[in-house]
Design a protein around this motif. Structure first.
Motif, PDB file in Angstrom:
ATOM      1  N   LYS A 108     -21.610-111.782 -67.328  1.00 55.12           N
ATOM      2  CA  LYS A 108     -22.674-111.802 -67.835  1.00 55.12           C
ATOM      3  C   LYS A 108     -23.353-113.260 -68.912  1.00 55.12           C
ATOM      4  O   LYS A 108     -24.670-112.936 -69.062  1.00 55.12           O
ATOM      5  CB  LYS A 108     -22.495-111.321 -69.600  1.00 55.12           C
ATOM      6  CG  LYS A 108     -22.300-109.395 -68.993  1.00 55.12           C
ATOM      7  CD  LYS A 108     -21.286-108.728 -70.103  1.00 55.12           C
ATOM      8  CE  LYS A 108     -20.938-107.600 -69.773  1.00 55.12           C
ATOM      9  NZ  LYS A 108     -20.427-106.978 -71.060  1.00 55.12           N
ATOM     10  N   GLN A 109     -22.776-114.276 -68.764  1.00 54.83           N
ATOM     11  CA  GLN A 109     -22.997-115.650 -69.327  1.00 54.83           C
ATOM     12  C   GLN A 109     -24.050-115.729 -68.253  1.00 54.83           C
ATOM     13  O   GLN A 109     -24.366-115.964 -67.311  1.00 54.83           O
ATOM     14  CB  GLN A 109     -21.227-116.480 -69.331  1.00 54.83           C
ATOM     15  CG  GLN A 109     -20.604-115.865 -70.155  1.00 54.83           C
ATOM     16  CD  GLN A 109     -18.988-116.576 -69.982  1.00 54.83           C
ATOM     17  OE1 GLN A 109     -19.166-117.864 -69.631  1.00 54.83           O
ATOM     18  NE2 GLN A 109     -18.526-115.932 -70.835  1.00 54.83           N
ATOM     19  N   GLY A 110     -25.271-116.574 -68.635  1.00 54.79           N
ATOM     20  CA  GLY A 110     -26.026-118.096 -68.209  1.00 54.79           C
ATOM     21  C   GLY A 110     -27.046-117.108 -67.788  1.00 54.79           C
ATOM     22  O   GLY A 110     -28.228-117.136 -66.890  1.00 54.79           O
ATOM     23  N   LYS A 111     -26.996-115.653 -67.977  1.00 56.95           N
ATOM     24  CA  LYS A 111     -27.605-114.323 -68.186  1.00 56.95           C
ATOM     25  C   LYS A 111     -28.664-113.537 -69.112  1.00 56.95           C
ATOM     26  O   LYS A 111     -28.800-114.520 -69.919  1.00 56.95           O
ATOM     27  CB  LYS A 111     -27.262-113.058 -66.922  1.00 56.95           C
ATOM     28  CG  LYS A 111     -26.703-113.405 -66.044  1.00 56.95           C
ATOM     29  CD  LYS A 111     -26.122-112.483 -65.615  1.00 56.95           C
ATOM     30  CE  LYS A 111     -25.770-112.543 -63.444  1.00 56.95           C
ATOM     31  NZ  LYS A 111     -25.020-111.276 -63.080  1.00 56.95           N
ATOM     32  N   LEU A 112     -30.035-113.290 -69.083  1.00 55.49           N
ATOM     33  CA  LEU A 112     -30.158-112.506 -69.990  1.00 55.49           C
ATOM     34  C   LEU A 112     -30.442-111.045 -70.369  1.00 55.49           C
ATOM     35  O   LEU A 112     -29.446-110.567 -69.253  1.00 55.49           O
ATOM     36  CB  LEU A 112     -32.454-112.545 -70.006  1.00 55.49           C
ATOM     37  CG  LEU A 112     -32.616-113.490 -69.827  1.00 55.49           C
ATOM     38  CD1 LEU A 112     -34.697-114.400 -68.983  1.00 55.49           C
ATOM     39  CD2 LEU A 112     -32.780-114.822 -70.907  1.00 55.49           C
ATOM     40  N   PHE A 155     -27.834-107.285 -66.822  1.00 60.37           N
ATOM     41  CA  PHE A 155     -28.040-108.310 -67.500  1.00 60.37           C
ATOM     42  C   PHE A 155     -29.067-109.152 -66.279  1.00 60.37           C
ATOM     43  O   PHE A 155     -28.247-108.993 -65.586  1.00 60.37           O
ATOM     44  CB  PHE A 155     -26.688-108.894 -67.460  1.00 60.37           C
ATOM     45  CG  PHE A 155     -25.849-108.418 -68.887  1.00 60.37           C
ATOM     46  CD1 PHE A 155     -26.066-108.655 -70.432  1.00 60.37           C
ATOM     47  CD2 PHE A 155     -25.234-107.581 -68.734  1.00 60.37           C
ATOM     48  CE1 PHE A 155     -25.747-108.277 -71.698  1.00 60.37           C
ATOM     49  CE2 PHE A 155     -25.004-106.943 -70.296  1.00 60.37           C
ATOM     50  CZ  PHE A 155     -25.146-107.284 -71.639  1.00 60.37           C
ATOM     51  N   LEU A 156     -29.854-109.711 -66.153  1.00 60.90           N
ATOM     52  CA  LEU A 156     -30.454-110.446 -65.272  1.00 60.90           C
ATOM     53  C   LEU A 156     -30.989-112.426 -65.370  1.00 60.90           C
ATOM     54  O   LEU A 156     -30.512-112.147 -66.369  1.00 60.90           O
ATOM     55  CB  LEU A 156     -31.679-109.407 -65.507  1.00 60.90           C
ATOM     56  CG  LEU A 156     -32.663-109.773 -66.257  1.00 60.90           C
ATOM     57  CD1 LEU A 156     -33.841-109.032 -65.593  1.00 60.90           C
ATOM     58  CD2 LEU A 156     -32.315-109.542 -67.628  1.00 60.90           C
ATOM     59  N   TYR A 157     -31.062-112.425 -64.047  1.00 61.22           N
ATOM     60  CA  TYR A 157     -31.490-113.816 -64.536  1.00 61.22           C
ATOM     61  C   TYR A 157     -32.979-113.777 -63.889  1.00 61.22           C
ATOM     62  O   TYR A 157     -33.594-112.610 -64.086  1.00 61.22           O
ATOM     63  CB  TYR A 157     -31.200-114.668 -62.967  1.00 61.22           C
ATOM     64  CG  TYR A 157     -29.453-114.877 -62.702  1.00 61.22           C
ATOM     65  CD1 TYR A 157     -28.908-115.970 -63.626  1.00 61.22           C
ATOM     66  CD2 TYR A 157     -29.294-114.250 -61.717  1.00 61.22           C
ATOM     67  CE1 TYR A 157     -27.843-115.861 -63.314  1.00 61.22           C
ATOM     68  CE2 TYR A 157     -28.012-114.236 -61.870  1.00 61.22           C
ATOM     69  CZ  TYR A 157     -27.293-115.108 -62.134  1.00 61.22           C
ATOM     70  OH  TYR A 157     -25.816-115.341 -62.082  1.00 61.22           O
ATOM     71  N   LYS A 158     -33.340-115.087 -65.128  1.00 57.98           N
ATOM     72  CA  LYS A 158     -35.565-115.297 -65.236  1.00 57.98           C
ATOM     73  C   LYS A 158     -35.824-114.668 -64.284  1.00 57.98           C
ATOM     74  O   LYS A 158     -37.238-113.685 -64.517  1.00 57.98           O
ATOM     75  CB  LYS A 158     -35.344-116.989 -65.339  1.00 57.98           C
ATOM     76  CG  LYS A 158     -35.536-116.584 -67.085  1.00 57.98           C
ATOM     77  CD  LYS A 158     -36.398-118.644 -67.088  1.00 57.98           C
ATOM     78  CE  LYS A 158     -35.943-118.932 -68.418  1.00 57.98           C
ATOM     79  NZ  LYS A 158     -36.140-120.276 -68.604  1.00 57.98           N
ATOM     80  N   ASN A 218     -38.858-107.397 -61.581  1.00 54.12           N
ATOM     81  CA  ASN A 218     -38.424-106.161 -61.063  1.00 54.12           C
ATOM     82  C   ASN A 218     -38.086-104.884 -61.597  1.00 54.12           C
ATOM     83  O   ASN A 218     -36.653-104.143 -61.391  1.00 54.12           O
ATOM     84  CB  ASN A 218     -37.488-106.593 -59.428  1.00 54.12           C
ATOM     85  CG  ASN A 218     -38.429-106.857 -58.956  1.00 54.12           C
ATOM     86  OD1 ASN A 218     -39.695-106.933 -58.922  1.00 54.12           O
ATOM     87  ND2 ASN A 218     -38.007-107.467 -57.427  1.00 54.12           N
ATOM     88  N   GLU A 219     -37.539-105.067 -63.268  1.00 53.08           N
ATOM     89  CA  GLU A 219     -36.666-104.556 -63.870  1.00 53.08           C
ATOM     90  C   GLU A 219     -36.682-103.137 -64.006  1.00 53.08           C
ATOM     91  O   GLU A 219     -38.652-102.848 -64.312  1.00 53.08           O
ATOM     92  CB  GLU A 219     -36.344-105.520 -65.802  1.00 53.08           C
ATOM     93  CG  GLU A 219     -34.805-105.054 -66.656  1.00 53.08           C
ATOM     94  CD  GLU A 219     -34.801-105.396 -67.475  1.00 53.08           C
ATOM     95  OE1 GLU A 219     -35.864-106.661 -68.049  1.00 53.08           O
ATOM     96  OE2 GLU A 219     -34.361-106.178 -67.780  1.00 53.08           O
TER      97      GLU A 219
END
Ligand code: TYD
Length: 387
Positions: free
Chosen positions: A326-330, A17-20, A25-26
């Motif tokens: 996980k919350q607040g992520k994508l 899970f990642l931030y915007k 770099n995913e």
């Protein structure tokens, strides 16, 4: 020889899970699945390097559902409280906290979780399970009576090293207990979403017995479990131990399902593709009708489904999950926002896709108001449908 039967396409790290601002770099890899003719093991064609998945940012918490907390408590009550216990992949301590820190050792490569069990007083090795680590633990703590692992052995690419390291640390009459999703249930439920980077293998009892025997262990008992959509708890001991009838019962059931034959998996791959087409069709119809569709549980399983089917924020508005990390992520790959669970009713949700379909009982109880007021769930297990 390994023969590929399924291509789940380009996939990200399932729990990544990642931030915007991290989207550029995913990491992605190609998720192919193969059958090994010799051992009958179902395994990925390409393994993701474990430190890319299991590191200090790992987000999966075993203790997030009551079902799993109760499950481990129940198992612990059946084991000798005086035994020397070692857990491989202790996560946030959901299993070991049922044992005294005096006789218990935790092994956990995700250092954020290793720190938590350390703080709870358990001797914790923040390392991957290897022969080297088993030798080190042997020297310091001696042999162990119980070696336990839940949803962890199927995470490890090198099974031969894993099993021989277990054997070397197990006392003469010691037992290796481990549980992972069952291949028979994956086939019965068409739950292809059990396959993602962290699950390089999906185990049948047949394949496990082949692999354990190569390394001086054998299965002495099998217990079929309901958790995680159907799992097997395997009890293994050193060769020449007494074998319970459940071992042959499970193996013969698996032979009836054809889990020792490549053709079975080719047929499975056709059903997986059908499931993908049906899910896209259903979600597209919901969108055309102006319905609000969200997803319930930001699971690794849903990472596989959404990336394989190409389902993004255009079809799923957001995902809810109880895990703070996980919350607040994508969501990985498809970048659907993950929110803390609010009220489905107040939010005007018409349909919630069950990313955590394996917890349907617990979710039904929690969301009875939503259901009583006409809210519906969508699942793809065993076939795509509204429930
Ligand atoms: P799990 O099915 O074990 O996921 P994985 O596919 O990653 O192994 O995890 C369930 C996830 O769903 C976990 O992140 C917690 C979340 N969850 C909720 O948000 N609400 C719930 O009511 C339940 C039971 C789980």
């Amino acid at each position: 020889m390994r023969k590929q039967f399924l291509d789940l396409g380009k996939q990200p790290i399932a729990n990544g899970f990642l931030y915007k601002d991290q989207r550029k770099n995913e990491y992605f890899f190609n998720l192919g699945v193969a059958f090994d003719e010799e051992t009958k093991l179902i395994t990925q064609t390409e393994y993701v390097d474990p430190p890319l998945m299991f590191n200090d940012e790992y987000v999966y918490r075993g203790s997030m559902s009551k079902t799993m907390r109760d499950h481990f408590k129940e198992l612990s009550a059946t084991l000798d409280p005086k035994a020397k216990v070692l857990e491989i992949g202790s996560n946030d301590g959901v299993f070991i906290k049922n044992f005294s820190p005096k006789n218990t050792i935790a092994v956990e490569p995700c250092s954020n979780f290793a720190k938590e069990t350390q703080d709870m007083g358990y001797t914790t090795y923040p390392e991957f399970w290897t022969q080297e680590l088993a030798d080190k633990i042997h020297k310091i703590h001696g042999k162990q009576n119980i070696i336990f692992a839940a949803n962890c052995i199927c995470h490890i690419p090198d099974l031969n090293q894993t099993f021989s390291a277990v054997k070397s640390l197990l006392s003469e009459d010691g037992v290796f207990i481990f549980e992972d999703p069952s291949l028979a249930e994956v086939i019965n439920n068409n739950s292809y979403d059990q396959i993602y980077d962290e699950h390089p293998h999906v185990f049948s009892v047949i394949a496990l017995d082949n692999l354990l025997k190569r390394n001086g262990l054998q299965i002495v008992k099998v217990k079929n479990l309901k958790v995680h959509g159907g799992s097997n708890r395997i009890f293994a001991k050193k060769i020449d131990s007494k074998i319970d009838k459940t071992v042959e019962q499970n193996k013969s059931y698996e032979r009836i399902l054809g889990l020792d034959k490549f053709e079975t998996f080719k047929r499975f791959a056709i059903r997986v593709e059908q499931s993908k087409n049906d899910l896209i069709q259903l979600l597209t119809r919901c969108k055309e009708e102006g319905k609000t569709v969200i997803s319930y549980g930001a699971t690794s399983k849903s990472t596989t489904v959404f990336n394989y089917c190409g389902i993004g924020p255009n079809l799923i508005k957001y995902i809810t999950d109880t895990t703070p990390e996980k919350q607040g992520k994508l969501s990985p790959g498809m970048h659907i926002p993950v929110l803390s669970p609010g009220c489905l009713l107040e939010d005007g949700v018409d349909y919630a896709y069950l990313g955590a379909w394996n917890f349907i009982k617990e979710i039904n109880e929690k969301e009875h108001k939503y259901l009583d007021n006409g809210g519906k769930f969508i699942t793809h297990v065993p076939v795509v449908k509204i429930v």
